[in-house]
Design a protein around this motif. Structure first.
Motif, PDB file in Angstrom:
ATOM      1  N   SER A   1     -16.812  -1.820   4.580  1.00 54.43           N
ATOM      2  CA  SER A   1     -15.903  -0.779   5.529  1.00 54.43           C
ATOM      3  C   SER A   1     -16.575  -0.134   6.550  1.00 54.43           C
ATOM      4  O   SER A   1     -17.809   0.347   6.718  1.00 54.43           O
ATOM      5  CB  SER A   1     -15.046  -0.628   4.420  1.00 54.43           C
TER       6      SER A   1
ATOM      7  N   GLU B   1      -8.609   1.430  -0.881  1.00 53.73           N
ATOM      8  CA  GLU B   1      -9.603   1.263  -0.113  1.00 53.73           C
ATOM      9  C   GLU B   1     -10.858   1.266  -1.604  1.00 53.73           C
ATOM     10  O   GLU B   1     -11.573   0.586  -1.338  1.00 53.73           O
ATOM     11  CB  GLU B   1     -10.156   2.401   0.535  1.00 53.73           C
TER      12      GLU B   1
ATOM     13  N   ALA C   1      -0.505  -6.917  -2.836  1.00 56.61           N
ATOM     14  CA  ALA C   1      -0.358  -6.089  -1.374  1.00 56.61           C
ATOM     15  C   ALA C   1      -1.293  -5.697  -0.972  1.00 56.61           C
ATOM     16  O   ALA C   1      -2.198  -4.859  -0.601  1.00 56.61           O
ATOM     17  CB  ALA C   1       1.443  -5.959  -0.677  1.00 56.61           C
ATOM     18  N   ALA C   2      -1.769  -6.736  -0.081  1.00 54.39           N
ATOM     19  CA  ALA C   2      -2.979  -6.242   0.533  1.00 54.39           C
ATOM     20  C   ALA C   2      -2.615  -5.690   1.643  1.00 54.39           C
ATOM     21  O   ALA C   2      -4.008  -4.683   1.643  1.00 54.39           O
ATOM     22  CB  ALA C   2      -3.589  -8.379   1.596  1.00 54.39           C
ATOM     23  N   LYS C   3      -1.825  -5.185   2.528  1.00 57.96           N
ATOM     24  CA  LYS C   3      -1.638  -4.157   3.476  1.00 57.96           C
ATOM     25  C   LYS C   3      -0.921  -3.204   2.738  1.00 57.96           C
ATOM     26  O   LYS C   3      -0.379  -1.740   3.684  1.00 57.96           O
ATOM     27  CB  LYS C   3      -0.517  -4.453   4.432  1.00 57.96           C
ATOM     28  N   ASN C   4      -0.253  -3.422   1.810  1.00 58.55           N
ATOM     29  CA  ASN C   4       0.324  -2.585   0.867  1.00 58.55           C
ATOM     30  C   ASN C   4      -0.222  -2.459  -0.455  1.00 58.55           C
ATOM     31  O   ASN C   4       0.479  -2.483  -1.310  1.00 58.55           O
ATOM     32  CB  ASN C   4       1.802  -2.109   1.286  1.00 58.55           C
ATOM     33  N   SER C   5      -1.614  -1.902  -0.153  1.00 59.34           N
ATOM     34  CA  SER C   5      -2.119  -2.617  -1.556  1.00 59.34           C
ATOM     35  C   SER C   5      -2.311  -1.447  -2.444  1.00 59.34           C
ATOM     36  O   SER C   5      -2.798  -1.403  -3.967  1.00 59.34           O
ATOM     37  CB  SER C   5      -3.744  -2.006  -0.892  1.00 59.34           C
TER      38      SER C   5
ATOM     39  N   ASN D   1       2.998 -11.429  -1.331  1.00 54.54           N
ATOM     40  CA  ASN D   1       2.266 -11.300   0.112  1.00 54.54           C
ATOM     41  C   ASN D   1       1.863 -10.238   0.712  1.00 54.54           C
ATOM     42  O   ASN D   1       1.986  -8.700   0.107  1.00 54.54           O
ATOM     43  CB  ASN D   1       3.562 -12.161   1.158  1.00 54.54           C
ATOM     44  N   ASP D   2       1.497 -10.003   1.980  1.00 56.53           N
ATOM     45  CA  ASP D   2       0.584  -9.346   1.984  1.00 56.53           C
ATOM     46  C   ASP D   2       1.634  -7.239   2.269  1.00 56.53           C
ATOM     47  O   ASP D   2       0.183  -6.489   2.027  1.00 56.53           O
ATOM     48  CB  ASP D   2      -0.136  -9.060   3.302  1.00 56.53           C
ATOM     49  N   THR D   3       2.412  -7.568   2.243  1.00 55.83           N
ATOM     50  CA  THR D   3       3.779  -6.428   2.431  1.00 55.83           C
ATOM     51  C   THR D   3       4.123  -6.173   1.345  1.00 55.83           C
ATOM     52  O   THR D   3       5.052  -4.887   1.596  1.00 55.83           O
ATOM     53  CB  THR D   3       4.543  -6.666   3.962  1.00 55.83           C
TER      54      THR D   3
ATOM     55  N   SER E   1      -0.328 -14.535   4.110  1.00 53.32           N
ATOM     56  CA  SER E   1       0.397 -13.646   4.278  1.00 53.32           C
ATOM     57  C   SER E   1       1.932 -13.259   4.824  1.00 53.32           C
ATOM     58  O   SER E   1       2.400 -11.956   4.687  1.00 53.32           O
ATOM     59  CB  SER E   1      -0.961 -12.769   5.783  1.00 53.32           C
ATOM     60  N   THR E   2       2.798 -14.542   5.154  1.00 56.91           N
ATOM     61  CA  THR E   2       4.045 -13.729   5.706  1.00 56.91           C
ATOM     62  C   THR E   2       4.485 -14.184   4.488  1.00 56.91           C
ATOM     63  O   THR E   2       6.326 -13.636   4.150  1.00 56.91           O
ATOM     64  CB  THR E   2       3.982 -14.953   6.625  1.00 56.91           C
TER      65      THR E   2
END
Length: 757
Positions: free
Chosen positions: A47, A95, A135-139, A227-229, A270-271
Motif C-alpha cells: 500500500s 488496512e 466486505a472488501a470496500k467496507n472491510s 459482496n464488496d459493500t 463485487s456487485t
C-alpha cells in the motif's frame, strides 16, 4: 480445594468439581514453520504506507504466521499464537487487521503488522467456528459461521472501540502472550433474527457491543461470502442449500437449492449479483442471485470442491479440492485446464498478482504461476477440456486415465513446513515419547525438558519401540495427543502427581539419593519458572494472560490477598531434568477461574499475568508445594523365607512401602533384621554393609528412615525372589508386581541366603 459443597445440599454432602487441566505443546527446533495442515490463506498487498506484501497462513497447529516474500523467497516475520485449537479461517479487514476463527469456538482479531498482538477475542459461538467473510470496500464488516449453525455479523471497528461499562462487568477479550495485555471487548445481548425475520433480543450477562446474528441454519455452516459493500451475505453448509442474507439486519432474503451434498466454499462478485459455490458433490455452480436461480453447473473435479478463487472480472475461477488438482475454468465457455496436481487435498487458494498461493492438508504452502491478469494464456498452452454438467462424466474420465497433463510442473516458490506427528508411543519410563511423523522420521522426545533426545531418521517405528522397551512400572501421570501436529501433553489433578522417582535415578545433585521427586510438580515448576521469576519483580495490579480485564473489586482483592511470592516452595530451583529449552520453548494451554482458555509460550510470560488465569491446583503445587491427596502411592506385600530355606523368619505381618522402593532396600531390611540375632561371620556379610549398626527399613506396616549408606557399597548375602525368580536389586516393587508377580493379590516376596561371591 478439590471438593466443593453441592448447591442446596443437606448434611454437608459434597460433589467433585471438574478442575481445569494444563496442557503444554512441545515445539520442534524450527518454530518458524507450521507443523500441521494449512487451513487458510490471505494476502496483504503493498500500500501507500508500506511497499511490502505479506502472506498470512492459519494452520491446524493452532497458530497463524506472517510471511514476507520477494520474487524468489519467503521468510516468517511473525507468529500469532493465542488460539488453543485448529485455525480454520482467516481474513484481512481494514488496512492491517487480521481476523481468525478456530475450533476453540472463538473469533480473534490481531494487529497484522505487529509481532503477534491479539487485540480481541470474541466468544459468541457455541461450537467450532469454521468460516469468515469480509466486505472488501467496507472491510470492518466481518461475518463468522460455525458448526453450531450460527452466523454472526461483526462491526470490527465498533468491536475494537473502548466502551463505558459498569465496574463489575466482565469483558470478554484476549491478549496474545507475546504482547502482554490487550484492550478489552465487552459482549452484550445479541439481536437475534429468527426464521420469520423478526428481530428479538437474546440476553447476555455483559454490556457493550452488540453483534448481529443471522438465524435460520438448522445444521452446520461451512462457507460464507460477502459482496464488496457488505450489503449481501451468502452462507452454506451441510443442509446443501445457499441462504442469502442482509448482513445489516440479519434478515434472510432467499434460499437456493441445487447441490446434493455439503456446500464447502462460496464466492460473490463485487456487485453481489453472481455467486459461485463448491460442494462435496464435486460440482461448481454459478448462481444469479437477482434471478434466484442456478445459471451453470461445472463438472470439473472428481471429488469434493474445497477452495475457489476468482479473477477480478469474475469470468474465470480457480478451483481445488479433495482430488488434489488445481483447475482453471472459463465460466463463459466452460473450458477448463488442469494447472497442477498436488500430493495432498487442496484446502485454500489466494491470488497474488499473476500467481496463486495453494494451501493443502500438508504443512507447506506453494505459489504457482496462474496468469491471473491474462487467463487465456493458460488455455493457449493446450490440454483444455469442456466441463460438463454431470459429475459422473469427470469421474469416468479420471478412472479411464484420460486426465490431461498439468500446465505447470513445479511451483515458483515453496514455503516448507515440518511434517506433523502421526504416530506416538509413551515409553515405560513415562518421561520419553517415541514419535513418527508423516515423512516416516522417528524421534525420541524427553517431555520433562521438551526436547528431542534422538532423531533416528527413517527407520522402523515398531522395531525401535521394542528396542527401547524397559521393564519398569511408573504410574501414568499425563496423557498425550497429536491433534495439533505436535505433542500436546495434558496434566490433570490429581493424576499428574501420581508418579515419583528417587533423586538418584534422575541424577539430581544436591539432594539425598533417597529423596522422592514428584514428576508432575517438578514439570509444573519448569513450565512456570519464567513466570514465577518475573512475577517477583513486577508490581501489581495484574493483567490476565487471556487478556480479560479484571473488575475493579477483583483487582483490589488481588492487591490485598496475593499468594506469598517469597515462599520457599516458589524459590525452589528448577532441576536440570525439568529445565525446558529456551531455544524452542513449549506453549502452555490452560484456563483459570476467569475468562476463557489461552495459549502462550513459557518464555513470553511478563509476570503481569493474573494468578486467576491459572488453575488453582497448579499454583498450589508450584508456589506452596501443596499437592492433592494421592491414592495408590504405596504397595502392600508379604516377605517370607524361601521354601526349604533354613533362614530365620524376620517378619510375620504384611509390609507396606512406596511403589518406587527398590528391591535392594528390601534386601538391606532382611539382612539387618537377621543381624539382630546373628553374628556377621555367620551371615558372611561384608562388614561395610552394617558399619554403624543395623538400620531398619520397615516396622509393622510402616516405612522407617532408610539406610544412610549407598547400596552400591554393599555386597549382599541375601537375594529376593518372586515366583521363584531372583529379582534385580534395582527393580522397584511396582515393577516386580507388574512384570513378575502379575496377580491381583498382595505381592509375595521370598528371601534366602545367596551363594557367596
Amino acid at each position: 480445594m478439590h471438593r466443593v459443597g453441592s448447591a442446596g445440599s443437606n448434611g454437608g454432602s459434597v460433589r467433585t468439581r471438574k478442575e481445569k487441566k494444563l496442557t503444554y505443546v512441545l515445539n520442534d527446533a524450527n518454530d518458524t514453520k507450521h507443523c500441521a495442515g494449512i487451513n487458510c490463506l490471505d494476502v496483504l498487498k503493498s500500500s501507500v504506507s508500506s511497499d511490502q506484501s505479506y502472506l498470512f497462513t492459519g494452520s491446524r497447529d493452532g497458530t497463524l504466521k506472517r510471511w514476507a516474500f520477494d520474487e524468489n523467497a519467503t521468510f516468517c516475520s511473525a507468529t500469532f499464537e493465542s488460539h488453543v485449537d485448529w485455525v480454520n479461517d482467516a481474513a484481512l479487514a481494514g488496512e492491517s487487521t487480521l481476523v481468525s476463527c478456530s475450533s476453540d469456538t472463538t473469533v480473534k482479531t490481531w494487529d497484522g503488522l505487529s509481532d503477534g498482538v491479539c487485540t480481541r477475542t470474541l466468544r459468541q459461538h457455541s461450537d467450532y467456528v469454521t468460516c469468515l467473510a469480509v466486505a472488501a470496500k467496507n472491510s470492518y464488516v466481518v461475518a463468522s459461521g460455525g458448526l453450531g449453525g450460527e452466523v454472526f455479523i461483526w462491526d470490527i471497528e465498533a468491536a475494537l472501540s473502548p466502551v463505558t461499562k459498569p465496574n463489575d462487568a466482565m469483558e470478554d477479550s484476549s491478549s496474545n502472550g507475546a504482547s502482554g495485555p490487550g484492550n478489552s471487548l465487552p459482549v452484550t445481548s445479541l439481536r437475534t433474527v429468527g426464521s420469520s425475520n423478526n428481530i428479538s433480543v437474546q440476553s447476555s450477562p455483559s454490556h457493550g457491543y452488540t453483534p448481529t446474528i443471522a438465524k435460520g441454519h438448522k445444521e452446520s455452516v461451512y462457507a460464507l461470502a460477502m459482496n464488496d459493500t457488505g450489503t449481501m451475505l451468502v452462507s452454506g453448509g451441510t443442509e446443501k442449500v445457499l441462504r442469502v442474507w442482509d448482513p445489516r439486519t440479519g434478515s434472510k432474503s432467499m434460499k437456493l437449492r441445487g447441490h446434493t451434498d455439503n456446500v464447502r466454499v462460496l464466492l460473490l462478485d463485487s456487485t453481489g449479483r453472481f455467486c459461485l459455490s463448491g460442494s462435496s458433490d464435486s460440482m461448481i455452480r454459478l448462481w444469479d442471485l437477482g434471478q434466484q436461480r442456478c445459471l451453470h453447473t461445472y463438472a470439473v473435479h472428481t471429488d469434493s470442491v474445497w477452495a475457489l478463487a476468482c479473477t477480478p472480472s469474475f469470468n474465470h475461477v480457480y478451483s481445488g479440492g479433495r482430488d488434489q488438482c488445481l483447475y482453471l475454468t472459463d465460466l463463459g465457455t466452460r473450458e477448463s485446464v488442469l494447472l497442477c496436481t498436488k500430493e495432498h487435498p487442496i484446502q485454500q487458494l489466494a491470488l497474488q498478482d499473476n500467481s496463486i498461493w495453494v494451501a493443502t492438508t500438508d504443512s507447506s504452502v506453494e505459489r504457482w504461476p496462474a496468469e491471473v491478469q491474462s487467463p487465456q494464456k493458460v488455455f493457449q498452452r493446450g490440454g483444455s477440456f469442456l466441463a460438463g454438467n454431470l459429475s459422473f462424466n469427470r469421474a469416468r474420465v479420471s478412472l479411464e486415465g484420460l486426465n490431461p497433463p498439468p500446465a505447470y510442473k513445479e511451483p515458483s516458490i515453496t514455503v516448507p513446513g515440518t511434517h506433523p506427528i502421526g504416530q506416538h508411543e509413551i515409553l515405560n519410563n513415562k518421561r520419553q515419547i517415541l514419535t513418527k511423523d508423516a515423512a516416516g522420521s522417528v524421534k525420541l522426545w524427553d517431555i520433562t525438558r521438551g526436547v528431542v533426545v534422538e532423531d533416528y531418521g527413517k527407520i522402523s517405528f515398531e522395531e525401535k519401540k521394542e528396542e527401547l522397551f524397559e521393564m519398569v512400572s511408573i504410574p501414568s501421570w499425563f496423557t498425550v495427543d497429536t491433534r495439533l501436529g505436535c505433542l500436546s501433553i495434558h496434566l490433570e489433578t490429581p493424576q499428574c502427581f501420581s508418579a515419583e522417582m528417587y533423586s538418584a535415578d534422575l541424577t539430581v545433585s544436591g539432594r539425598p539419593e533417597d529423596d522422592k521427586i514428584n514428576l508432575g510438580r517438578e514439570t509444573l515448576k519448569g513450565l512456570l519458572g519464567h513466570w514465577v521469576a518475573k512475577k517477583k519483580h513486577k508490581p501489581k495490579p495484574q493483567v490476565p494472560a487471556s487478556g480479560d480485564a479484571l473488575p475493579v473489586k477483583d483487582t483490589k482483592k488481588n492487591l490485598i490477598a496475593s499468594r506469598t511470592e517469597d515462599s520457599s516452595a516458589a524459590s525452589d530451583p528448577v532441576y536440570p531434568p525439568f529445565d525446558f529449552s529456551s531455544v524452542s520453548p513449549p506453549s502452555i494451554i490452560t484456563e483459570g477461574s476467569q475468562g476463557g482458555p489461552w495459549r502462550k509460550k513459557i518464555t513470553e510470560f511478563t509476570g503481569t499475568e493474573d494468578e486467576k488465569d491459572f488453575p488453582l491446583w497448579c499454583l498450589d503445587a508450584v508456589l506452596n508445594n501443596r499437592l492433592p491427596t494421592r491414592e495408590n502411592t504405596k504397595l502392600s506385600f508379604f516377605l517370607h523365607p524361601c521354601e526349604g530355606s533354613n533362614v530365620q523368619v524376620v517378619t510375620l505381618g504384611k509390609l507396606s512401602a512406596p511403589r518406587i522402593l527398590r528391591v535392594h532396600k528390601v534386601t538391606t531390611y532382611v539382612a539387618e533384621k537377621m543381624v539382630l540375632d546373628s553374628s556377621l561371620e555367620t551371615l558372611a556379610i561384608d562388614a561395610a554393609s552394617v558399619s554403624g549398626g543395623p538400620q531398619h527399613l520397615f516396622a509393622g506396616n510402616g516405612l522407617l528412615p532408610s539406610v544412610t549408606m549407598p547400596w552400591q557399597k554393599l555386597r549382599p548375602s541375601i537375594e529376593i525372589l518372586c515366583n521363584n525368580q531372583v529379582l534385580s536389586p534395582e527393580m522397584s516393587l511396582a515393577t516386580v508386581r507388574a512384570y513378575i508377580w502379575k496377580k491381583p493379590e498382595d505381592l509375595i516376596l521370598n528371601y534366602r541366603l545367596a551363594v557367596a561371591r
